[in-house]
Design a protein around this motif. Structure first.
Motif, PDB file in Angstrom:
ATOM      1  N   TRP A 338       0.950  -1.227  -0.081  1.00  0.00           N
ATOM      2  CA  TRP A 338       0.147  -0.152   0.220  1.00  0.00           C
ATOM      3  C   TRP A 338       0.846   1.278   0.198  1.00  0.00           C
ATOM      4  CZ3 TRP A 338      -3.279   2.318   4.288  1.00  0.00           C
ATOM      5  CH2 TRP A 338      -4.455   3.276   3.634  1.00  0.00           C
ATOM      6  N   TYR A 339       1.800   1.072   0.826  1.00  0.00           N
ATOM      7  CA  TYR A 339       2.975   2.470   0.990  1.00  0.00           C
ATOM      8  C   TYR A 339       3.561   2.597  -0.496  1.00  0.00           C
ATOM      9  CZ  TYR A 339       7.603   4.219   1.848  1.00  0.00           C
ATOM     10  OH  TYR A 339       8.712   4.927   1.605  1.00  0.00           O
ATOM     11  N   GLU A 340       3.936   1.579  -1.230  1.00  0.00           N
ATOM     12  CA  GLU A 340       4.560   1.739  -2.537  1.00  0.00           C
ATOM     13  C   GLU A 340       3.591   2.409  -3.503  1.00  0.00           C
ATOM     14  OE1 GLU A 340       7.609   1.309  -3.472  1.00  0.00           O
ATOM     15  OE2 GLU A 340       8.185   0.588  -1.319  1.00  0.00           O
ATOM     16  N   LYS A 341       2.329   1.976  -3.329  1.00  0.00           N
ATOM     17  CA  LYS A 341       1.314   2.384  -4.403  1.00  0.00           C
ATOM     18  C   LYS A 341       1.336   4.046  -4.024  1.00  0.00           C
ATOM     19  CE  LYS A 341      -1.547  -1.606  -5.153  1.00  0.00           C
ATOM     20  NZ  LYS A 341      -2.643  -2.366  -5.036  1.00  0.00           N
ATOM     21  N   GLN A 342       1.018   4.213  -2.623  1.00  0.00           N
ATOM     22  CA  GLN A 342       0.800   5.834  -2.445  1.00  0.00           C
ATOM     23  C   GLN A 342       1.792   6.583  -2.713  1.00  0.00           C
ATOM     24  OE1 GLN A 342       0.120   5.453   1.865  1.00  0.00           O
ATOM     25  NE2 GLN A 342      -2.118   5.094   1.756  1.00  0.00           N
ATOM     26  N   LYS A 343       3.279   5.992  -2.744  1.00  0.00           N
ATOM     27  CA  LYS A 343       4.391   6.743  -3.135  1.00  0.00           C
ATOM     28  C   LYS A 343       4.107   7.222  -4.689  1.00  0.00           C
ATOM     29  CE  LYS A 343       8.037   4.556  -2.006  1.00  0.00           C
ATOM     30  NZ  LYS A 343       9.517   4.374  -2.130  1.00  0.00           N
ATOM     31  N   GLN A 344       3.543   6.373  -5.352  1.00  0.00           N
ATOM     32  CA  GLN A 344       3.398   6.665  -6.894  1.00  0.00           C
ATOM     33  C   GLN A 344       2.394   7.666  -7.236  1.00  0.00           C
ATOM     34  OE1 GLN A 344       5.969   5.645  -8.652  1.00  0.00           O
ATOM     35  NE2 GLN A 344       6.686   4.696  -6.608  1.00  0.00           N
ATOM     36  N   THR A 345       1.458   7.952  -6.428  1.00  0.00           N
ATOM     37  CA  THR A 345       0.293   8.688  -6.629  1.00  0.00           C
ATOM     38  C   THR A 345       0.565  10.213  -6.824  1.00  0.00           C
ATOM     39  OG1 THR A 345      -0.385   8.903  -4.473  1.00  0.00           O
ATOM     40  CG2 THR A 345      -1.402   7.184  -5.604  1.00  0.00           C
ATOM     41  N   ASP A 346      -0.150  11.069  -7.263  1.00  0.00           N
ATOM     42  CA  ASP A 346      -0.060  12.422  -7.481  1.00  0.00           C
ATOM     43  C   ASP A 346      -0.913  13.311  -6.490  1.00  0.00           C
ATOM     44  OD1 ASP A 346       1.076  14.981  -8.249  1.00  0.00           O
ATOM     45  OD2 ASP A 346      -0.160  15.050 -10.038  1.00  0.00           O
ATOM     46  N   VAL A 347      -1.280  12.766  -5.321  1.00  0.00           N
ATOM     47  CA  VAL A 347      -2.240  13.371  -4.391  1.00  0.00           C
ATOM     48  C   VAL A 347      -1.505  14.102  -3.100  1.00  0.00           C
ATOM     49  CG1 VAL A 347      -4.188  11.882  -4.856  1.00  0.00           C
ATOM     50  CG2 VAL A 347      -2.470  11.247  -3.022  1.00  0.00           C
ATOM     51  N   SER A 348      -1.992  15.129  -2.536  1.00  0.00           N
ATOM     52  CA  SER A 348      -1.513  15.656  -1.305  1.00  0.00           C
ATOM     53  C   SER A 348      -1.269  14.746  -0.305  1.00  0.00           C
ATOM     54  CB  SER A 348      -2.077  16.942  -0.928  1.00  0.00           C
ATOM     55  OG  SER A 348      -3.487  16.532  -0.505  1.00  0.00           O
ATOM     56  N   PRO A 349      -0.247  15.033   0.633  1.00  0.00           N
ATOM     57  CA  PRO A 349      -0.174  14.336   1.906  1.00  0.00           C
ATOM     58  C   PRO A 349      -1.379  14.369   2.774  1.00  0.00           C
ATOM     59  CG  PRO A 349       1.730  15.652   1.349  1.00  0.00           C
ATOM     60  CD  PRO A 349       0.756  16.078   0.494  1.00  0.00           C
ATOM     61  N   LYS A 350      -2.083  15.366   2.503  1.00  0.00           N
ATOM     62  CA  LYS A 350      -3.355  15.424   3.526  1.00  0.00           C
ATOM     63  C   LYS A 350      -4.329  14.046   2.822  1.00  0.00           C
ATOM     64  CE  LYS A 350      -7.197  18.281   4.543  1.00  0.00           C
ATOM     65  NZ  LYS A 350      -8.180  19.545   4.408  1.00  0.00           N
ATOM     66  N   VAL A 351      -4.666  13.836   1.662  1.00  0.00           N
ATOM     67  CA  VAL A 351      -5.028  12.821   1.002  1.00  0.00           C
ATOM     68  C   VAL A 351      -4.734  11.379   1.396  1.00  0.00           C
ATOM     69  CG1 VAL A 351      -6.166  11.706  -0.827  1.00  0.00           C
ATOM     70  CG2 VAL A 351      -6.028  13.902  -0.672  1.00  0.00           C
ATOM     71  N   ILE A 352      -3.415  11.264   1.581  1.00  0.00           N
ATOM     72  CA  ILE A 352      -2.758  10.003   2.143  1.00  0.00           C
ATOM     73  C   ILE A 352      -2.961   9.874   3.647  1.00  0.00           C
ATOM     74  CG2 ILE A 352      -0.645   8.849   2.248  1.00  0.00           C
ATOM     75  CD1 ILE A 352      -1.445   9.086  -0.406  1.00  0.00           C
ATOM     76  N   ARG A 353      -2.819  10.779   4.435  1.00  0.00           N
ATOM     77  CA  ARG A 353      -3.223  10.706   5.732  1.00  0.00           C
ATOM     78  C   ARG A 353      -4.699  10.316   5.874  1.00  0.00           C
ATOM     79  NH1 ARG A 353       1.205  13.186   8.532  1.00  0.00           N
ATOM     80  NH2 ARG A 353       2.288  14.905   7.358  1.00  0.00           N
ATOM     81  N   GLU A 354      -5.471  10.731   5.162  1.00  0.00           N
ATOM     82  CA  GLU A 354      -7.006  10.286   5.601  1.00  0.00           C
ATOM     83  C   GLU A 354      -7.006   8.874   5.227  1.00  0.00           C
ATOM     84  OE1 GLU A 354      -9.436  12.126   6.574  1.00  0.00           O
ATOM     85  OE2 GLU A 354      -8.391  13.812   6.986  1.00  0.00           O
ATOM     86  N   LYS A 355      -6.308   8.081   4.348  1.00  0.00           N
ATOM     87  CA  LYS A 355      -6.434   6.969   3.928  1.00  0.00           C
ATOM     88  C   LYS A 355      -5.968   6.188   5.192  1.00  0.00           C
ATOM     89  CE  LYS A 355      -8.089   7.311  -0.519  1.00  0.00           C
ATOM     90  NZ  LYS A 355      -9.340   7.037  -0.759  1.00  0.00           N
ATOM     91  N   TRP A 356      -5.094   6.623   5.873  1.00  0.00           N
ATOM     92  CA  TRP A 356      -4.242   5.827   7.003  1.00  0.00           C
ATOM     93  C   TRP A 356      -5.453   6.013   8.126  1.00  0.00           C
ATOM     94  CZ3 TRP A 356      -0.273   2.570   7.207  1.00  0.00           C
ATOM     95  CH2 TRP A 356       0.236   2.504   6.070  1.00  0.00           C
ATOM     96  N   LEU A 357      -6.118   6.958   8.329  1.00  0.00           N
ATOM     97  CA  LEU A 357      -7.118   7.274   9.289  1.00  0.00           C
ATOM     98  C   LEU A 357      -8.124   6.437   8.915  1.00  0.00           C
ATOM     99  CD1 LEU A 357      -7.147  11.195   9.705  1.00  0.00           C
ATOM    100  CD2 LEU A 357      -6.212   9.291  11.353  1.00  0.00           C
ATOM    101  N   GLN A 358      -8.624   6.154   7.885  1.00  0.00           N
ATOM    102  CA  GLN A 358      -9.664   5.130   7.631  1.00  0.00           C
ATOM    103  C   GLN A 358      -9.199   3.793   7.930  1.00  0.00           C
ATOM    104  OE1 GLN A 358     -10.073   6.511   3.174  1.00  0.00           O
ATOM    105  NE2 GLN A 358     -12.047   5.765   3.617  1.00  0.00           N
ATOM    106  N   LEU A 359      -8.034   3.313   7.731  1.00  0.00           N
ATOM    107  CA  LEU A 359      -7.563   2.251   8.234  1.00  0.00           C
ATOM    108  C   LEU A 359      -7.503   2.109   9.988  1.00  0.00           C
ATOM    109  CD1 LEU A 359      -6.248  -0.787   7.717  1.00  0.00           C
ATOM    110  CD2 LEU A 359      -4.042   0.397   7.410  1.00  0.00           C
ATOM    111  N   LEU A 360      -7.132   3.159  10.316  1.00  0.00           N
ATOM    112  CA  LEU A 360      -7.170   3.188  11.742  1.00  0.00           C
ATOM    113  C   LEU A 360      -8.740   3.136  12.411  1.00  0.00           C
ATOM    114  CD1 LEU A 360      -5.468   3.910  14.552  1.00  0.00           C
ATOM    115  CD2 LEU A 360      -6.064   6.222  13.956  1.00  0.00           C
ATOM    116  N   PHE A 361      -9.605   3.685  11.701  1.00  0.00           N
ATOM    117  CA  PHE A 361     -10.985   3.557  12.205  1.00  0.00           C
ATOM    118  C   PHE A 361     -11.455   2.225  12.099  1.00  0.00           C
ATOM    119  CE2 PHE A 361     -11.232   8.207  11.280  1.00  0.00           C
ATOM    120  CZ  PHE A 361     -10.910   8.848  12.537  1.00  0.00           C
ATOM    121  N   LEU A 362     -10.807   1.490  11.214  1.00  0.00           N
ATOM    122  CA  LEU A 362     -11.288   0.214  10.939  1.00  0.00           C
ATOM    123  C   LEU A 362     -10.740  -0.786  12.120  1.00  0.00           C
ATOM    124  CD1 LEU A 362     -12.863  -2.041   9.534  1.00  0.00           C
ATOM    125  CD2 LEU A 362     -10.452  -2.251   7.898  1.00  0.00           C
ATOM    126  N   PHE A 363      -9.498  -0.413  12.549  1.00  0.00           N
ATOM    127  CA  PHE A 363      -9.166  -0.962  13.609  1.00  0.00           C
ATOM    128  C   PHE A 363     -10.135  -0.708  14.944  1.00  0.00           C
ATOM    129  CE2 PHE A 363      -5.112  -2.071  11.611  1.00  0.00           C
ATOM    130  CZ  PHE A 363      -4.764  -3.137  12.122  1.00  0.00           C
TER     131      PHE A 363
END
Length: 535
Positions: A338-363
């Motif tokens: 997942w990390y490798e895919k995110q490194k290749q995207t063209d989105v702001s860090p804010k969007v990436i942080r939101e994805k990790w928060l989604q995973l955190l909320f799943l936990f």
């Protein structure tokens, strides 16, 4: 001691001047004696004096010539002229040249000469105090002008100013050429939050002051420019010409003198002061590139969009299966992919942080199934998930930490599903739940449950995986989160209600767990509630 030099070609005069006045007892130091002006000048070169007692008529160089030389090189030195009755014309000339006083050699009285010297010393001290006050006042005025200028530029920096507002700044601070273009750089202190929390510099204000001084010194070396302290370890630099050597020197000096690392967001194009806000936004975006590359320190502006077609939606079912399966290796591999895919995207860090928060909320959802929440899980490497995801400087730091925390959490869920705490531990937990708002100490808790403090601490850590004080802090923070959603409570009131006498300590602990300060959490929570009500 006030230093005095005697200059006279008559030895008896010199002897009487040295011996008839108790110089040292009155705070004076006789540094020497000279037979003429030439000898006196040689002595002054090696030992400047405060007061010179000099004859007018002397061989080789007389008193008038000596005075002229002293006034040219040591204007602060005071002079008392020693004269004879028939030297009145010379005395007048000496006084016009700036002699402070005179005495007649054949009629001088020791007490009178001592008084003249003491009056001169008092005048010198008064003048020194006056000059010191003037210097301090000039320095304060200069600092006020610098601070005012920086404040006005910061306003233009953080918010788009109108042409009129910019014109006023240009006029007030004498930016004479409206068409002048500048190069813009944003400077960031790496790992700022961690350094600030370590309190190596006693206060964040002193920390910022130290770095600002370092940057200003390097700026001067390269011709000067404008330095603007923004906030949270960020500075902005305006220079007429960009020099990468200057930035390298800044990194080197900061590492040497403050033991910190700097990164730079650089705007490619030259800009006018009317475009200051736009330049700042571009430079901040450039700094965001470091989120994807930990080793990058010199980053030029680029555009990061808010979305990217390559950024897939969060696959809850996929991650849910991995968590439920409890396979640490598979989960760790999935996180790295997942990390490798995110490194290749063209989105702001804010969007990436939101994805990790989604995973955190799943936990969090998984923990709720067994009657737990995120805050029940022990910290991993002394950090908590919200703080890491919201504040980690790089994506690499997030995935490295999250991978370890996820394994810890899965193990915690597995153990909690079948775990039953010993009655003593349950008693401690119940005590904390009931009395968290008081000034509970571990020693008090141990005494009340009938255990030695050291034994109870070891037992609690073994049973729960965390220290008693960590559990107490989590209970208090949970209550704080509830209270912060009620805007009628002040922050200091909430601090007292959960057992913290010092609101600063409360804010510090809250930030460590949530990644934001209480006031920021309140704003976010209230906005979420408002948006929910509007749906």
């Amino acid at each position: 001691m006030t230093r005095v030099l005697i200059v006279d070609d008559e030895i008896l005069v010199r002897i009487s001047l040295k011996t008839l006045i108790p110089w040292q007892a009155n705070g004076f130091e006789l540094v020497g004696e000279a037979e003429n002006g030439r000898q006196a000048l040689a002595m002054l070169e090696t030992c400047p004096c405060d007061i010179v007692l000099t004859d007018i008529r002397m061989p080789e160089m007389d008193g008038i010539e000596l005075m002229s030389a002293i006034r040219a090189k040591w204007p602060g030195t005071r002079i008392i002229v020693l004269s004879n009755h028939n030297d009145f014309e010379y005395v007048q000339r000496a006084l016009r040249m700036g002699a402070n006083d005179y005495i007649l050699k054949l009629a001088w009285v020791p007490a009178e000469l001592l008084e003249k010297c003491m009056d001169i010393r008092n005048d010198m001290e008064d003048e020194l105090i006056k000059h010191d006050e003037e210097r301090q006042l000039a320095f304060k005025i200069e600092q006020l002008e610098i601070e005012t200028k920086e404040k006005q530029l910061r306003k233009l920096l953080l918010k788009q100013g109108t042409s009129v507002e910019t014109d006023n700044v240009l006029r007030e601070f004498q930016f004479n050429n409206k068409e002048q273009v500048y190069r813009f750089i944003c400077v960031s202190i790496d790992n700022y939050q961690q350094i600030a929390e370590e309190s190596r510099f006693k206060s964040e204000q002193l920390f910022g002051f130290t770095i600002a001084n370092i940057l200003n010194e390097i700026l001067k070396k390269y011709g000067g420019g404008e330095l603007i302290e923004v906030k949270n370890g960020r500075f902005a630099i305006l220079v007429e010409r960009l020099s990468e050597d200057m930035l390298i020197d800044m990194r080197s000096a900061a590492a040497t003198f403050a033991q910190v690392s700097l990164s730079f967001g650089i705007v490619r194009d030259a800009m006018k002061l009317y475009d200051l806000h736009d330049a700042f936004v571009k430079a901040e975006n450039a700094l965001n590139a470091r989120f994807y590359d930990k080793e990058a320190h010199f980053m030029y502006d680029f555009e990061k969009s808010g979305t990217d077609s390559r950024m897939e939606c969060f696959q809850e079912d996929y991650w849910s299966e991995l968590i439920d399966g409890g396979h640490s290796e598979r989960l760790h591999t999935a996180l790295l992919q997942w990390y490798e895919k995110q490194k290749q995207t063209d989105v702001s860090p804010k969007v990436i942080r939101e994805k990790w928060l989604q995973l955190l909320f799943l936990f969090e959802k998984k923990l709720a199934y067994i009657g737990k929440d995120l805050y029940a899980v022990p910290s991993y490497n002394g950090q908590y998930p919200f703080d890491v995801i919201r504040n980690a400087e790089t994506l690499q730091e997030i995935v490295a930490w999250f991978g370890g925390w996820a394994v810890l959490t899965i193990d915690y869920m597995r153990q909690s599903a079948k775990l039953r705490y010993r009655s003593e531990i349950v008693e401690v937990m119940n005590l904390i739940q009931k009395e968290y708002q008081t000034s509970l100490k571990v020693a008090d808790i141990a005494k009340r449950v009938g255990f030695a403090e050291s034994y109870l601490s070891v037992l609690f850590k073994k049973e729960t995986g965390e220290k008693i004080i960590e559990y107490l802090t989590k209970v208090r923070m949970k209550k704080a989160r509830e209270l912060l959603k009620d805007p009628s409570y002040k922050i200091y009131e909430i601090s007292e209600m959960i057992g913290y006498g010092d609101p600063t300590h409360f804010s510090k602990y809250f930030k460590k767990i949530e990644g934001v300060f209480p006031l920021e959490y309140r704003k976010s929570a209230l906005n979420s509630l408002e948006n929910h009500d509007n749906i």
